[in-house]
Structure formats: structure tokens, C-alpha cells
Design a protein around this motif. Structure first.
Motif, PDB file in Angstrom:
ATOM      1  N   ILE A  10       1.287  -1.185   0.124  1.00 38.35           N
ATOM      2  CA  ILE A  10       0.195   0.245   0.080  1.00 38.35           C
ATOM      3  C   ILE A  10       1.022   1.312   0.241  1.00 38.35           C
ATOM      4  CG2 ILE A  10      -1.804   1.267   1.401  1.00 38.35           C
ATOM      5  CD1 ILE A  10      -3.309  -1.353   2.446  1.00 38.35           C
ATOM      6  N   LEU A  11       2.224   1.452   1.398  1.00 44.45           N
ATOM      7  CA  LEU A  11       2.967   2.641   1.417  1.00 44.45           C
ATOM      8  C   LEU A  11       3.682   2.144  -0.490  1.00 44.45           C
ATOM      9  CD1 LEU A  11       3.869   1.840   4.381  1.00 44.45           C
ATOM     10  CD2 LEU A  11       2.805   4.046   3.767  1.00 44.45           C
ATOM     11  N   ALA A  12       4.073   2.211  -0.703  1.00 48.15           N
ATOM     12  CA  ALA A  12       4.594   1.848  -1.623  1.00 48.15           C
ATOM     13  C   ALA A  12       4.182   2.563  -3.416  1.00 48.15           C
ATOM     14  CB  ALA A  12       5.086   0.013  -2.534  1.00 48.15           C
ATOM     15  N   LEU A  13       2.353   1.593  -3.456  1.00 46.98           N
ATOM     16  CA  LEU A  13       1.826   2.249  -4.290  1.00 46.98           C
ATOM     17  C   LEU A  13       1.218   3.744  -4.197  1.00 46.98           C
ATOM     18  CD1 LEU A  13      -0.375  -1.172  -4.818  1.00 46.98           C
ATOM     19  CD2 LEU A  13       1.406  -0.204  -7.195  1.00 46.98           C
ATOM     20  N   LEU A  14       0.786   4.053  -2.910  1.00 44.08           N
ATOM     21  CA  LEU A  14       0.609   5.648  -2.792  1.00 44.08           C
ATOM     22  C   LEU A  14       1.486   5.997  -3.032  1.00 44.08           C
ATOM     23  CD1 LEU A  14      -2.121   5.326   0.088  1.00 44.08           C
ATOM     24  CD2 LEU A  14      -2.238   5.747  -1.861  1.00 44.08           C
ATOM     25  N   GLN A  15       2.465   5.907  -2.339  1.00 43.17           N
ATOM     26  CA  GLN A  15       3.894   6.615  -2.234  1.00 43.17           C
ATOM     27  C   GLN A  15       4.531   6.868  -4.278  1.00 43.17           C
ATOM     28  OE1 GLN A  15       8.475   6.983   0.122  1.00 43.17           O
ATOM     29  NE2 GLN A  15       8.775   5.586  -2.034  1.00 43.17           N
ATOM     30  N   ASP A  16       4.133   6.046  -4.910  1.00 44.09           N
ATOM     31  CA  ASP A  16       4.342   6.094  -6.804  1.00 44.09           C
ATOM     32  C   ASP A  16       2.901   6.989  -7.038  1.00 44.09           C
ATOM     33  OD1 ASP A  16       6.965   4.890  -6.490  1.00 44.09           O
ATOM     34  OD2 ASP A  16       6.012   3.256  -6.635  1.00 44.09           O
ATOM     35  N   GLY A  18      -0.202   9.008  -4.817  1.00 49.01           N
ATOM     36  CA  GLY A  18      -1.267   9.941  -4.257  1.00 49.01           C
ATOM     37  C   GLY A  18      -2.036   9.693  -4.221  1.00 49.01           C
ATOM     38  N   ARG A  19      -3.168   9.599  -5.486  1.00 49.01           N
ATOM     39  CA  ARG A  19      -4.735   9.720  -6.386  1.00 49.01           C
ATOM     40  C   ARG A  19      -5.230   8.646  -6.263  1.00 49.01           C
ATOM     41  NH1 ARG A  19      -4.762  15.425  -9.246  1.00 49.01           N
ATOM     42  NH2 ARG A  19      -6.716  14.122 -10.249  1.00 49.01           N
ATOM     43  N   MET A  20      -4.102   7.647  -6.288  1.00 52.74           N
ATOM     44  CA  MET A  20      -4.560   5.943  -6.768  1.00 52.74           C
ATOM     45  C   MET A  20      -5.961   5.715  -5.958  1.00 52.74           C
ATOM     46  SD  MET A  20      -2.813   2.529  -6.508  1.00 52.74           S
ATOM     47  CE  MET A  20      -1.772   2.777  -7.739  1.00 52.74           C
ATOM     48  N   THR A  21      -7.020   5.607  -6.560  1.00 52.10           N
ATOM     49  CA  THR A  21      -8.499   5.402  -5.542  1.00 52.10           C
ATOM     50  C   THR A  21      -8.017   4.123  -4.728  1.00 52.10           C
ATOM     51  OG1 THR A  21      -9.607   3.891  -7.508  1.00 52.10           O
ATOM     52  CG2 THR A  21      -9.812   6.235  -7.282  1.00 52.10           C
ATOM     53  N   ASN A  22      -8.777   3.937  -3.269  1.00 46.66           N
ATOM     54  CA  ASN A  22      -8.620   2.783  -3.035  1.00 46.66           C
ATOM     55  C   ASN A  22      -9.252   2.149  -3.794  1.00 46.66           C
ATOM     56  OD1 ASN A  22      -8.574   2.295  -0.305  1.00 46.66           O
ATOM     57  ND2 ASN A  22     -11.285   1.318  -0.774  1.00 46.66           N
ATOM     58  N   VAL A  23     -10.338   1.554  -4.865  1.00 43.03           N
ATOM     59  CA  VAL A  23     -10.497   0.573  -5.237  1.00 43.03           C
ATOM     60  C   VAL A  23      -9.337   0.118  -6.226  1.00 43.03           C
ATOM     61  CG1 VAL A  23     -12.344  -0.150  -7.013  1.00 43.03           C
ATOM     62  CG2 VAL A  23     -13.068   1.262  -5.635  1.00 43.03           C
ATOM     63  N   VAL A  29      -3.318  -4.582  -4.477  1.00 45.95           N
ATOM     64  CA  VAL A  29      -3.187  -5.262  -2.915  1.00 45.95           C
ATOM     65  C   VAL A  29      -3.548  -6.848  -2.198  1.00 45.95           C
ATOM     66  CG1 VAL A  29      -1.851  -3.562  -1.815  1.00 45.95           C
ATOM     67  CG2 VAL A  29      -4.056  -4.128  -1.370  1.00 45.95           C
ATOM     68  N   GLY A  30      -4.336  -7.625  -3.429  1.00 44.25           N
ATOM     69  CA  GLY A  30      -5.558  -7.650  -3.274  1.00 44.25           C
ATOM     70  C   GLY A  30      -6.717  -8.332  -2.463  1.00 44.25           C
ATOM     71  N   LEU A  31      -6.956  -7.217  -1.883  1.00 42.47           N
ATOM     72  CA  LEU A  31      -7.767  -6.624  -0.684  1.00 42.47           C
ATOM     73  C   LEU A  31      -9.627  -6.251  -1.385  1.00 42.47           C
ATOM     74  CD1 LEU A  31      -5.943  -5.033   2.169  1.00 42.47           C
ATOM     75  CD2 LEU A  31      -6.767  -7.436   2.003  1.00 42.47           C
ATOM     76  N   THR A  32     -10.180  -6.593  -0.537  1.00 41.07           N
ATOM     77  CA  THR A  32     -11.487  -5.519  -0.995  1.00 41.07           C
ATOM     78  C   THR A  32     -10.634  -4.195  -0.306  1.00 41.07           C
ATOM     79  OG1 THR A  32     -12.451  -5.854   1.500  1.00 41.07           O
ATOM     80  CG2 THR A  32     -13.412  -7.418  -1.459  1.00 41.07           C
ATOM     81  N   ALA A  33     -12.334  -2.821  -1.112  1.00 43.61           N
ATOM     82  CA  ALA A  33     -12.085  -2.253  -0.546  1.00 43.61           C
ATOM     83  C   ALA A  33     -12.351  -1.350   0.828  1.00 43.61           C
ATOM     84  CB  ALA A  33     -12.918  -0.736  -1.417  1.00 43.61           C
ATOM     85  N   PRO A  34     -13.398  -1.981   1.783  1.00 47.91           N
ATOM     86  CA  PRO A  34     -13.292  -1.903   2.626  1.00 47.91           C
ATOM     87  C   PRO A  34     -11.735  -2.027   3.721  1.00 47.91           C
ATOM     88  CG  PRO A  34     -14.985  -2.769   2.515  1.00 47.91           C
ATOM     89  CD  PRO A  34     -14.125  -2.836   1.156  1.00 47.91           C
ATOM     90  N   PRO A  35     -11.756  -3.153   3.140  1.00 44.30           N
ATOM     91  CA  PRO A  35     -10.162  -3.187   4.740  1.00 44.30           C
ATOM     92  C   PRO A  35      -9.380  -2.945   4.505  1.00 44.30           C
ATOM     93  CG  PRO A  35     -10.604  -4.896   3.108  1.00 44.30           C
ATOM     94  CD  PRO A  35     -11.795  -4.503   3.029  1.00 44.30           C
ATOM     95  N   CYS A  36      -9.109  -2.702   2.608  1.00 44.10           N
ATOM     96  CA  CYS A  36      -7.489  -1.573   2.232  1.00 44.10           C
ATOM     97  C   CYS A  36      -8.150  -0.091   2.671  1.00 44.10           C
ATOM     98  CB  CYS A  36      -7.297  -1.786   0.623  1.00 44.10           C
ATOM     99  SG  CYS A  36      -6.245  -0.636   0.205  1.00 44.10           S
ATOM    100  N   ARG A  38      -9.403   0.799   5.697  1.00 49.26           N
ATOM    101  CA  ARG A  38      -9.211   0.576   7.455  1.00 49.26           C
ATOM    102  C   ARG A  38      -7.825   0.722   7.436  1.00 49.26           C
ATOM    103  NH1 ARG A  38     -13.572  -2.626   7.540  1.00 49.26           N
ATOM    104  NH2 ARG A  38     -12.726  -4.529   7.018  1.00 49.26           N
ATOM    105  N   ARG A  39      -6.641   0.124   6.363  1.00 52.19           N
ATOM    106  CA  ARG A  39      -5.386   0.066   6.545  1.00 52.19           C
ATOM    107  C   ARG A  39      -4.810   1.303   5.909  1.00 52.19           C
ATOM    108  NH1 ARG A  39      -2.206  -5.076   6.076  1.00 52.19           N
ATOM    109  NH2 ARG A  39      -3.717  -6.195   6.569  1.00 52.19           N
ATOM    110  N   VAL A  40      -5.511   2.160   4.799  1.00 48.25           N
ATOM    111  CA  VAL A  40      -5.092   3.108   5.177  1.00 48.25           C
ATOM    112  C   VAL A  40      -4.744   4.295   6.376  1.00 48.25           C
ATOM    113  CG1 VAL A  40      -5.268   5.403   3.527  1.00 48.25           C
ATOM    114  CG2 VAL A  40      -4.779   3.102   2.381  1.00 48.25           C
ATOM    115  N   ARG A  41      -6.353   4.670   6.326  1.00 45.82           N
ATOM    116  CA  ARG A  41      -6.484   5.097   7.748  1.00 45.82           C
ATOM    117  C   ARG A  41      -5.909   5.179   8.665  1.00 45.82           C
ATOM    118  NH1 ARG A  41      -8.247   8.134   4.181  1.00 45.82           N
ATOM    119  NH2 ARG A  41     -10.594   8.064   3.403  1.00 45.82           N
ATOM    120  N   SER A  42      -5.140   3.446   9.358  1.00 47.60           N
ATOM    121  CA  SER A  42      -4.384   3.335   9.984  1.00 47.60           C
ATOM    122  C   SER A  42      -3.301   3.465   9.667  1.00 47.60           C
ATOM    123  CB  SER A  42      -4.843   1.601   9.929  1.00 47.60           C
ATOM    124  OG  SER A  42      -3.414   1.832  11.657  1.00 47.60           O
ATOM    125  N   LEU A  43      -3.132   3.396   8.206  1.00 49.93           N
ATOM    126  CA  LEU A  43      -1.100   4.169   8.311  1.00 49.93           C
ATOM    127  C   LEU A  43      -1.232   5.684   8.511  1.00 49.93           C
ATOM    128  CD1 LEU A  43      -0.650   2.068   4.921  1.00 49.93           C
ATOM    129  CD2 LEU A  43       0.723   2.295   7.279  1.00 49.93           C
TER     130      LEU A  43
END
Length: 156
Positions: A10-16, A18-23, A29-36, A38-43
Motif C-alpha cells: 500500500i505504501l509503495a503504491l501510494l508513494q508512487d 497518491g491519487r490512486m483510488t481506494n478501489v 494489493v489483493g483486498l476488497t475496498a473496505p479493509p484496504c 481501514r489499513r490506509v486510515r490506520s497508516l
């Protein structure tokens, strides 16, 4: 905060991008949108992700001159270091300020519209600042690489 393989992806992709949609991020990264999300918000809440910004072309915005200024101070007492840091924080053209170990106390990255403006910044804001012993500057001729962030290994 312990980062697992998915957090690092997630960090590597957003660093490259940052406008990538959560979907899109979740799919990559192989997740569905809600847990992804949650991870971004946690980070974000943990301070691992400190913000998002656009990378702008300085020359197209009227700032074709980039200068690195190496500043030596007379005193390295914590109060004097903090005073200098507050001083340069008030100079909009100073885009970065890093304290160094060694002969030079600080290196500044300065963006200027022209050499006259840089000279004014140098003489009125830097060399005239309290506790400044010397300033040596180098004008950037070309930038071969400018990668934001840090290299992120996705191995947990």
C-alpha cells in the motif's frame, strides 16, 4: 507500528501515485475496498503516511533556479539551532532545510525565479541572519533523479 507485506505494498503504491483510488489500490494489493481503506486510515493515524501532495514543475511555475546552500553557524547550541530553523521556516523560497553532521550545519534547498532573487535571499535572509558564520551555495544545473519518499521493500 508493525507493517506487514500488504501495508508495505500500500505504501509503495501510494508513494508512487497518491491519487490512486481506494478501489484501484485494493485491487492491486489483493483486498476488497473496505479493509484496504481501514489499513490506509490506520497508516495515516499512525503517522506513517504524513500527507499527500502534487509534484509540480518548478520551471513552469516560474521557479527555474534551484540552489543548495550550505550554512555554517557560529554556535550549535540547541537554542541557536532552533532559532535558525524558525528563521528559515519563514522564507518561502527555502523549500527544504536539513541539519547535517560535519563541517556544514544545514543544507537548504532554495527555489528562485531568477539569480537576482536568489542573491537577495542570500544577502538579506541568510548571511545576515543571527549566528550565521558562512553560506556556500551551489546552483543546480540539471536534476537527474528526484524520487520522493523512501524505497519500500514489500517483504514483511
Amino acid at each position: 507500528m508493525a507493517l506487514d507485506k500488504i501495508d508495505r505494498q500500500i505504501l509503495a503504491l501510494l508513494q508512487d501515485d497518491g491519487r490512486m483510488t481506494n478501489v484501484d489500490l485494493a485491487e492491486r494489493v489483493g483486498l476488497t475496498a473496505p479493509p484496504c481503506l481501514r489499513r490506509v486510515r490506520s497508516l495515516e493515524q499512525a503517522g506513517v503516511i504524513r500527507g499527500y501532495h502534487a509534484v509540480c514543475d518548478p520551471a513552469l511555475l516560474g521557479f527555474p533556479i534551484t540552489v543548495f546552500a550550505m550554512v555554517s553557524l557560529r554556535s550549535q547550541a540547541e537554542h541557536d539551532l532552533a532559532l535558525f530553523e524558525r528563521h528559515v521556516a519563514g522564507i518561502p523560497e527555502v523549500r527544504e532545510c536539513h541539519m547535517l553532521n560535519g563541517e556544514i550545519d544545514f543544507i537548504l534547498k532554495i527555489a528562485a525565479p531568477d539569480l537576482e532573487t536568489f542573491q537577495r535571499i542570500l544577502t538579506t535572509h541568510l548571511t545576515a541572519a543571527p549566528n550565521v558564520a558562512s553560506v556556500k551555495s551551489s546552483l543546480t544545473i540539471r536534476t537527474a533523479k528526484m524520487a520522493p519518499g523512501v524505497p519500500i521493500d514489500d517483504a514483511a
